[in-house]
Design a protein around this motif. Structure first.
Motif, mmCIF file in Angstrom:
data_model
loop_
_atom_site.group_PDB
_atom_site.id
_atom_site.type_symbol
_atom_site.label_atom_id
_atom_site.label_comp_id
_atom_site.label_asym_id
_atom_site.label_seq_id
_atom_site.Cartn_x
_atom_site.Cartn_y
_atom_site.Cartn_z
ATOM 1 N N ALA A 134 -74.428 58.774 76.692
ATOM 2 C CA ALA A 134 -72.992 59.058 76.779
ATOM 3 C C ALA A 134 -72.183 57.772 76.720
ATOM 4 O O ALA A 134 -71.167 57.684 76.005
ATOM 5 C CB ALA A 134 -72.687 59.819 78.073
ATOM 6 N N VAL A 135 -72.618 56.759 77.463
ATOM 7 C CA VAL A 135 -71.927 55.470 77.438
ATOM 8 C C VAL A 135 -72.019 54.843 76.053
ATOM 9 O O VAL A 135 -71.025 54.335 75.515
ATOM 10 C CB VAL A 135 -72.513 54.524 78.509
ATOM 11 N N THR A 136 -73.187 54.890 75.460
ATOM 12 C CA THR A 136 -73.375 54.293 74.129
ATOM 13 C C THR A 136 -72.425 54.907 73.107
ATOM 14 O O THR A 136 -71.719 54.196 72.372
ATOM 15 C CB THR A 136 -74.829 54.483 73.659
ATOM 16 N N ILE A 137 -72.378 56.224 73.074
ATOM 17 C CA ILE A 137 -71.531 56.909 72.096
ATOM 18 C C ILE A 137 -70.054 56.678 72.396
ATOM 19 O O ILE A 137 -69.244 56.414 71.491
ATOM 20 C CB ILE A 137 -71.866 58.408 72.074
ATOM 21 N N ALA A 138 -69.690 56.740 73.680
ATOM 22 C CA ALA A 138 -68.286 56.535 74.054
ATOM 23 C C ALA A 138 -67.824 55.122 73.735
ATOM 24 O O ALA A 138 -66.684 54.918 73.294
ATOM 25 C CB ALA A 138 -68.111 56.829 75.548
ATOM 26 N N VAL A 139 -68.688 54.142 73.944
ATOM 27 C CA VAL A 139 -68.318 52.754 73.636
ATOM 28 C C VAL A 139 -68.150 52.569 72.130
ATOM 29 O O VAL A 139 -67.232 51.871 71.680
ATOM 30 C CB VAL A 139 -69.357 51.775 74.212
ATOM 31 N N TYR A 140 -69.007 53.179 71.334
ATOM 32 C CA TYR A 140 -68.822 53.108 69.885
ATOM 33 C C TYR A 140 -67.470 53.688 69.476
ATOM 34 O O TYR A 140 -66.757 53.122 68.639
ATOM 35 C CB TYR A 140 -69.939 53.862 69.162
ATOM 36 N N ILE A 141 -67.103 54.825 70.065
ATOM 37 C CA ILE A 141 -65.849 55.478 69.687
ATOM 38 C C ILE A 141 -64.647 54.656 70.139
ATOM 39 O O ILE A 141 -63.736 54.366 69.353
ATOM 40 C CB ILE A 141 -65.798 56.901 70.273
ATOM 41 N N ALA A 142 -64.631 54.269 71.406
ATOM 42 C CA ALA A 142 -63.490 53.504 71.923
ATOM 43 C C ALA A 142 -63.468 52.089 71.360
ATOM 44 O O ALA A 142 -62.395 51.489 71.216
ATOM 45 C CB ALA A 142 -63.557 53.453 73.448
ATOM 46 N N GLY A 143 -64.638 51.556 71.029
ATOM 47 C CA GLY A 143 -64.712 50.184 70.555
ATOM 48 C C GLY A 143 -64.184 49.965 69.161
ATOM 49 O O GLY A 143 -64.053 48.820 68.721
ATOM 50 N N MET A 144 -63.859 51.040 68.443
ATOM 51 C CA MET A 144 -63.254 50.866 67.123
ATOM 52 C C MET A 144 -61.905 50.161 67.215
ATOM 53 O O MET A 144 -61.516 49.439 66.309
ATOM 54 C CB MET A 144 -63.075 52.229 66.440
ATOM 55 N N ASN A 145 -61.185 50.399 68.326
ATOM 56 C CA ASN A 145 -59.815 49.900 68.428
ATOM 57 C C ASN A 145 -59.509 49.226 69.761
ATOM 58 O O ASN A 145 -58.342 49.055 70.112
ATOM 59 C CB ASN A 145 -58.820 51.054 68.234
ATOM 60 N N GLY A 146 -60.528 48.854 70.509
ATOM 61 C CA GLY A 146 -60.269 48.240 71.797
ATOM 62 C C GLY A 146 -61.535 47.725 72.435
ATOM 63 O O GLY A 146 -62.628 47.805 71.849
ATOM 64 N N PRO A 147 -61.434 47.212 73.651
ATOM 65 C CA PRO A 147 -62.599 46.626 74.318
ATOM 66 C C PRO A 147 -63.573 47.641 74.894
ATOM 67 O O PRO A 147 -64.672 47.274 75.306
ATOM 68 C CB PRO A 147 -61.971 45.786 75.431
ATOM 69 N N ALA A 148 -63.177 48.906 74.957
ATOM 70 C CA ALA A 148 -64.066 49.985 75.430
ATOM 71 C C ALA A 148 -64.587 49.703 76.835
ATOM 72 O O ALA A 148 -65.789 49.749 77.078
ATOM 73 C CB ALA A 148 -65.224 50.207 74.448
ATOM 74 N N HIS A 149 -63.670 49.458 77.755
ATOM 75 C CA HIS A 149 -64.076 49.292 79.157
ATOM 76 C C HIS A 149 -64.547 50.618 79.755
ATOM 77 O O HIS A 149 -65.594 50.689 80.390
ATOM 78 C CB HIS A 149 -62.910 48.765 79.982
ATOM 79 N N LEU A 150 -63.715 51.649 79.625
ATOM 80 C CA LEU A 150 -64.000 53.011 80.095
ATOM 81 C C LEU A 150 -64.253 53.067 81.602
ATOM 82 O O LEU A 150 -64.845 54.028 82.095
ATOM 83 C CB LEU A 150 -65.225 53.599 79.356
ATOM 84 N N ASN A 151 -63.785 52.069 82.334
ATOM 85 C CA ASN A 151 -64.159 51.911 83.731
ATOM 86 C C ASN A 151 -63.153 50.975 84.397
ATOM 87 O O ASN A 151 -63.068 49.795 84.010
ATOM 88 C CB ASN A 151 -65.576 51.326 83.780
ATOM 89 N N PRO A 152 -62.386 51.433 85.382
ATOM 90 C CA PRO A 152 -61.425 50.547 86.042
ATOM 91 C C PRO A 152 -62.052 49.304 86.653
ATOM 92 O O PRO A 152 -61.425 48.234 86.673
ATOM 93 C CB PRO A 152 -60.820 51.445 87.128
ATOM 94 N N ALA A 153 -63.281 49.417 87.169
ATOM 95 C CA ALA A 153 -63.937 48.251 87.749
ATOM 96 C C ALA A 153 -64.184 47.186 86.689
ATOM 97 O O ALA A 153 -64.053 45.983 86.952
ATOM 98 C CB ALA A 153 -65.251 48.654 88.411
ATOM 99 N N VAL A 154 -64.535 47.613 85.476
ATOM 100 C CA VAL A 154 -64.741 46.672 84.376
ATOM 101 C C VAL A 154 -63.408 46.080 83.939
ATOM 102 O O VAL A 154 -63.296 44.866 83.712
ATOM 103 C CB VAL A 154 -65.445 47.369 83.193
ATOM 104 N N THR A 155 -62.376 46.902 83.834
ATOM 105 C CA THR A 155 -61.061 46.411 83.437
ATOM 106 C C THR A 155 -60.548 45.359 84.407
ATOM 107 O O THR A 155 -60.072 44.289 84.003
ATOM 108 C CB THR A 155 -60.060 47.585 83.358
ATOM 109 N N ILE A 156 -60.644 45.637 85.693
ATOM 110 C CA ILE A 156 -60.184 44.680 86.710
ATOM 111 C C ILE A 156 -61.015 43.403 86.650
ATOM 112 O O ILE A 156 -60.481 42.284 86.704
ATOM 113 C CB ILE A 156 -60.246 45.321 88.114
ATOM 114 N N ALA A 157 -62.332 43.554 86.517
ATOM 115 C CA ALA A 157 -63.211 42.379 86.464
ATOM 116 C C ALA A 157 -62.891 41.507 85.252
ATOM 117 O O ALA A 157 -62.836 40.271 85.365
ATOM 118 C CB ALA A 157 -64.670 42.818 86.428
#
Length: 238
Positions: free
Chosen positions: A51-74
């Motif tokens: 799920a993470v792999t596929i979601a990161v591919y999709i979101a990563g087309m146009n952004g950093p694909a954090h998908l996670n507030p903890a990652v965004t803050i970090a």
């Protein structure tokens, strides 16, 4: 849309897909009369990793694909992400997680109706501890997210062939799930837990029971702490 808005929308869509597929595997394993019922933790761990792999591919087309507030803050504290986008990203992630959870409910609607185990229903949406011990549960989530963010930062410092770094991220999620997921279900992501928990609270399920808000602060706060600790160690190691 502006470049920032495209990135924000990508976080919404990516997190929606993450929860649709991740929550979907939990529903498949937990709910009555599902063809995958009782297929076990290995299936859940692999399902979330994919799920993470596929979601990161999709979101990563146009952004950093954090998908996670903890990652965004970090990443903002690390200096590799604009501080001005932190709040919009978190809002997009949370909304995407809510919508993704609603889609899981729709996909498995007859199975939710056929399931009377309130814990199994909640477990399709949100995480919870195998042994309720708040300090221990908090530490587990800190450790899991520490490994997640340190791994992501390390991946960024290494070279990959185009597109292959996403498989490394999926492998990281799989490793965390298999090795550290047993005590708490490895939220390691505030949006992953809070968004579906909100959906669980509002959705009209006849056997849903309590949303366990008493536990909900742990998968919100602990991942943020773990992510910040990972940033500190990463900069110390550089």
């Amino acid at each position: 849309m502006s470049g920032d808005m495209v990135q924000i929308f990508s976080e919404f869509i990516g997190t929606l897909i993450l929860i649709l597929l991740g929550g979907g595997v939990c529903a498949a394993v937990n709910l009555n009369k599902s063809k995958a019922q009782n297929s076990g933790w290995i299936v859940i761990a692999f399902g979330w990793a994919l799920a993470v792999t596929i979601a990161v591919y999709i979101a990563g087309m146009n952004g950093p694909a954090h998908l996670n507030p903890a990652v965004t803050i970090a990443m903002a504290v690390d200096g590799s992400f604009k501080m001005s986008l932190v709040l919009p990203f978190i809002i997009a992630q949370l909304l995407g997680a809510i919508v993704g959870a609603v889609l899981v409910w729709l996909a498995y609607l007859p199975h939710f109706d056929a399931t009377t185990d309130k814990g199994a229903i909640l477990g399709t949406f949100a995480t919870g501890s195998a042994i309720r011990n708040y300090p221990a549960n908090f530490i587990t989530e800190v450790i899991g997210t520490f490994v997640l963010v340190l791994g992501l930062l390390a991946f960024g410092a290494n070279k990959f062939a185009d597109g292959t770094n996403v498989f490394a991220v999926g492998g990281l999620i799989l490793a965390i799930g298999l090795s550290l997921g047993g005590p708490t279900g490895y939220a390691i992501n505030p949006a992953r837990d809070l968004g579906p928990r909100i959906a669980h609270f509002f959705l009209p399920m006849k056997n849903k029971g309590d949303s366990d808000w008493a536990y909900s602060w742990i998968p919100i706060i602990a991942p943020i702490v773990g992510g910040l600790l990972a940033v500190g160690l990463f900069h110390f190691m550089k």
